[in-house]
Design an enzyme around this catalytic site. Structure first.
Site, short mmCIF file in Angstrom:
data_model
loop_
_atom_site.label_atom_id
_atom_site.label_comp_id
_atom_site.label_asym_id
_atom_site.label_seq_id
_atom_site.Cartn_x
_atom_site.Cartn_y
_atom_site.Cartn_z
N ASP A 212 -2.63 -4.98 6.09
CA ASP A 212 -2.17 -4.50 4.79
C ASP A 212 -3.23 -3.63 4.12
O ASP A 212 -4.43 -3.85 4.29
CB ASP A 212 -1.88 -5.73 3.90
CG ASP A 212 -1.35 -5.37 2.54
OD1 ASP A 212 -0.25 -4.81 2.48
OD2 ASP A 212 -2.04 -5.65 1.54
N GLU A 248 -1.36 -0.37 7.80
CA GLU A 248 -0.56 0.24 6.74
C GLU A 248 -1.36 1.30 6.02
O GLU A 248 -2.42 1.02 5.45
CB GLU A 248 -0.12 -0.82 5.73
CG GLU A 248 0.72 -0.23 4.61
CD GLU A 248 0.55 -0.96 3.30
OE1 GLU A 248 1.43 -0.81 2.45
OE2 GLU A 248 -0.47 -1.66 3.10
#
Ligand SMILES: [Ca+2]
Length: 294
Positions: A212, A248
């Site tokens: 993330d 990401e």
């Protein structure tokens, strides 16, 4: 909860970015916010028989519990520790899911949050998914443990500690993203804790990670963390298998018409990197509406 299908675009090189799919399967399904027990049943009922290669699960680490709005999805992206206890279930339920999905040929990929902890306004107390005490105001997360010494407050140069200019890679990586307490991944201690967390999941049998907020961490710091990761569990994978890593990188609105300098830098870094780093971009169409995903 809507089922999101990640259409894998493994065009770069399967040999270098191996997701370790079984039986030449090719697709990962994201089961956003599903409980571990429900995912295990879904593997057995549908995903395994239909030939899906893997499931991307929501962050399994202990997270803050928010009331306003009531229990939003983004509380899963505000960890307060590394205990494997979340809204999706306990560590035992996580283990059971990993085992049952493996038995029907489906790998588990973990959404891993290592850039930050909770928001700065997260308060103090035991309002967490496992009841661990923490203090966002004091930057104290004893279940890891992290203290105020493990955050980037002195490194960030903006007036309020927040990212103000997304064209400035120093701000983007060293300052707070929407108030999230930004971890000092340049510190060996913090790198070690991040690697320990990921390794605990590798040892349980996961196949890899969707990392993330990658754009908000320095590529060099990530290389060190990835370099400390264990090989995959040989109960389910060939000896010497490395975890599959995909990162990401959300491009801000100002870059919609072209790649950002930051994005280009990450891509260059990838080419130099011997690790199994795979960048994905726009694999799912996600529309945010009133705090939910529709
Ligand atoms: Ca950061």
């Amino acid at each position: 909860m809507k089922l999101l299908i990640l259409v894998a675009v493994f065009g770069l090189s399967l040999a270098q970015h191996n997701p370790h799919f079984k039986y030449e399967r090719t697709t990962i399904v994201q089961l956003f916010e599903w409980r571990w027990a429900d995912i295990a049943a879904e593997c057995e009922r549908f995903l395994g028989p239909k030939g899906f290669g893997g499931v991307q699960i929501s962050p399994p680490s202990e997270h803050i519990v928010l009331n306003d709005p009531w229990r939003p999805w983004w509380q899963r992206y505000q960890p307060i520790g590394h205990k494997l206890c979340s809204r999706s279930g306990s560590e035992n339920e996580l283990k059971d899911m990993i085992s049952r999905c493996h038995k029907v040929g489906v790998n588990i990929y973990v959404d891993a949050v290592i850039n930050h902890m909770s928001g700065a306004g997260g308060g103090e107390g035991t309002h967490s998914s496992c009841g661990s005490w923490f203090s966002a105001s004091k930057e104290d997360f004893p279940s890891v443990p992290y203290s105020y010494l493990d955050f980037n407050d002195n490194k960030c140069k903006t007036s309020n500690g927040e990212i103000q200019d997304y064209n400035d890679k120093y701000q983007v990586r060293d300052c707070r993203l929407v108030s999230l307490l930004d971890l000092a991944l340049e510190k060996d201690y913090v790198r070690g804790k991040a690697a320990d967390y990921l390794n605990s999941l590798i040892d349980l049998g996961v196949a890899g990670f969707r990392v993330d907020t990658t754009k908000h961490m320095w590529p060099g710091d990530l290389e060190v963390v990835y370099g400390r990761l264990h090989n995959l569990n040989t109960k389910w994978f060939p000896s010497g298998s490395k975890p599959f890593i995909y990162q990401e990188v959300v491009i801000p609105k100002c870059f919609y018409k072209g790649p950002s300098n930051i994005m280009v830098e990450y891509l260059k870094k990838t080419e130099e990197n011997v690790w199994r780093i795979y960048y994905y971009y726009t694999l799912v169409s996600v529309r945010y509406h009133k705090g939910t995903i529709s």
